[in-house]
Scaffold this motif. Structure first.
Motif, PDB file in Angstrom:
ATOM      1  N   ILE A  12       0.687  -1.446   0.629  1.00 13.52           N
ATOM      2  CA  ILE A  12       0.141   0.106   0.258  1.00 13.52           C
ATOM      3  C   ILE A  12       0.696   1.017   0.266  1.00 13.52           C
ATOM      4  N   ALA A  13       2.603   1.492   0.906  1.00 12.71           N
ATOM      5  CA  ALA A  13       2.688   2.236   1.107  1.00 12.71           C
ATOM      6  C   ALA A  13       3.975   3.058  -0.324  1.00 12.71           C
ATOM      7  N   GLN A  14       3.923   1.746  -1.465  1.00 11.36           N
ATOM      8  CA  GLN A  14       4.377   1.263  -2.344  1.00 11.36           C
ATOM      9  C   GLN A  14       2.920   2.330  -3.706  1.00 11.36           C
ATOM     10  N   LEU A  15       1.982   2.017  -3.698  1.00 13.04           N
ATOM     11  CA  LEU A  15       0.793   2.729  -4.363  1.00 13.04           C
ATOM     12  C   LEU A  15       1.149   3.923  -4.280  1.00 13.04           C
ATOM     13  N   TYR A  16       1.186   4.431  -2.313  1.00 12.23           N
ATOM     14  CA  TYR A  16       1.448   6.295  -2.857  1.00 12.23           C
ATOM     15  C   TYR A  16       2.209   6.614  -3.018  1.00 12.23           C
ATOM     16  N   TRP A  17       3.368   5.743  -2.773  1.00 14.83           N
ATOM     17  CA  TRP A  17       4.821   6.146  -3.323  1.00 14.83           C
ATOM     18  C   TRP A  17       4.840   6.779  -5.119  1.00 14.83           C
ATOM     19  N   LEU A  18       4.584   5.535  -6.021  1.00 13.78           N
ATOM     20  CA  LEU A  18       4.141   5.643  -7.257  1.00 13.78           C
ATOM     21  C   LEU A  18       2.979   6.616  -7.179  1.00 13.78           C
ATOM     22  N   ASN A  19       1.002   6.728  -6.165  1.00 14.41           N
ATOM     23  CA  ASN A  19       1.276   7.529  -7.640  1.00 14.41           C
ATOM     24  C   ASN A  19       1.578   9.693  -6.928  1.00 14.41           C
ATOM     25  N   ASP A  20       2.099   9.423  -6.073  1.00 12.93           N
ATOM     26  CA  ASP A  20       2.810  11.117  -6.351  1.00 12.93           C
ATOM     27  C   ASP A  20       4.035  11.329  -6.848  1.00 12.93           C
ATOM     28  N   LEU A  21       4.868  10.463  -6.913  1.00 12.71           N
ATOM     29  CA  LEU A  21       5.703  10.156  -8.675  1.00 12.71           C
ATOM     30  C   LEU A  21       4.674  10.284  -9.386  1.00 12.71           C
TER      31      LEU A  21
END
Length: 138
Positions: A12-21
């Motif tokens: 889930i944290a990876q999804l947030y990070w990728l979405n921020d990018l």
């Protein structure tokens, strides 16, 4: 069981990070690349969920969470977890049971279904995610 749960937290944290990018490059060429990576990660998570649902070794509470995870507001959950990390001196909380939906009480689980306090549902976007320093402690 805890290790399995934490792999979901990381995903889930990876999804947030990728979405921020992705959102940081909305008006530029890298957006398509970041958007594709985010969509792939979301697809991978959905496949992983389907695979986990078919595992005979998964306990019933965990199955219930995977079946109903769309009801939990991930933003509310993540903000609560990050706030607990801040409260623990920027470390993971000593007791993670409060963040595992299958070990929560009914009121704790109900709190995860709602938007974070002061955040309108229409404004839920990764751009609104505060930094650790900006988390609301009220």
């Amino acid at each position: 069981m805890l290790a399995r749960a934490m792999t979901w937290v990381v995903a889930i944290a990876q999804l947030y990070w990728l979405n921020d990018l992705r959102l940081a490059h909305q008006d530029r060429a890298p957006y398509a690349e970041h958007d594709a990576a985010w969509r792939q990660a979301l697809h991978d998570m959905a496949q992983r969920r389907s695979q986990a649902l078919s595992e005979a070794t998964l306990c019933e509470p965990a199955l219930q969470v995977l079946r109903s995870r769309d009801l939990i507001n991930p933003r509310t959950w993540l903000l609560a977890y990050l706030q607990a990390c801040c409260d623990a001196g920027n470390h993971a909380p000593a007791d993670l049971r409060a963040f595992l939906p299958w070990t929560m009480t009914a009121p704790e689980l109900a709190a995860l279904l709602a938007c974070p306090p002061g955040v309108a549902a229409a404004k839920l976007s990764s751009m609104d995610i505060p930094t650790i320093e900006g988390l609301d402690t009220s």
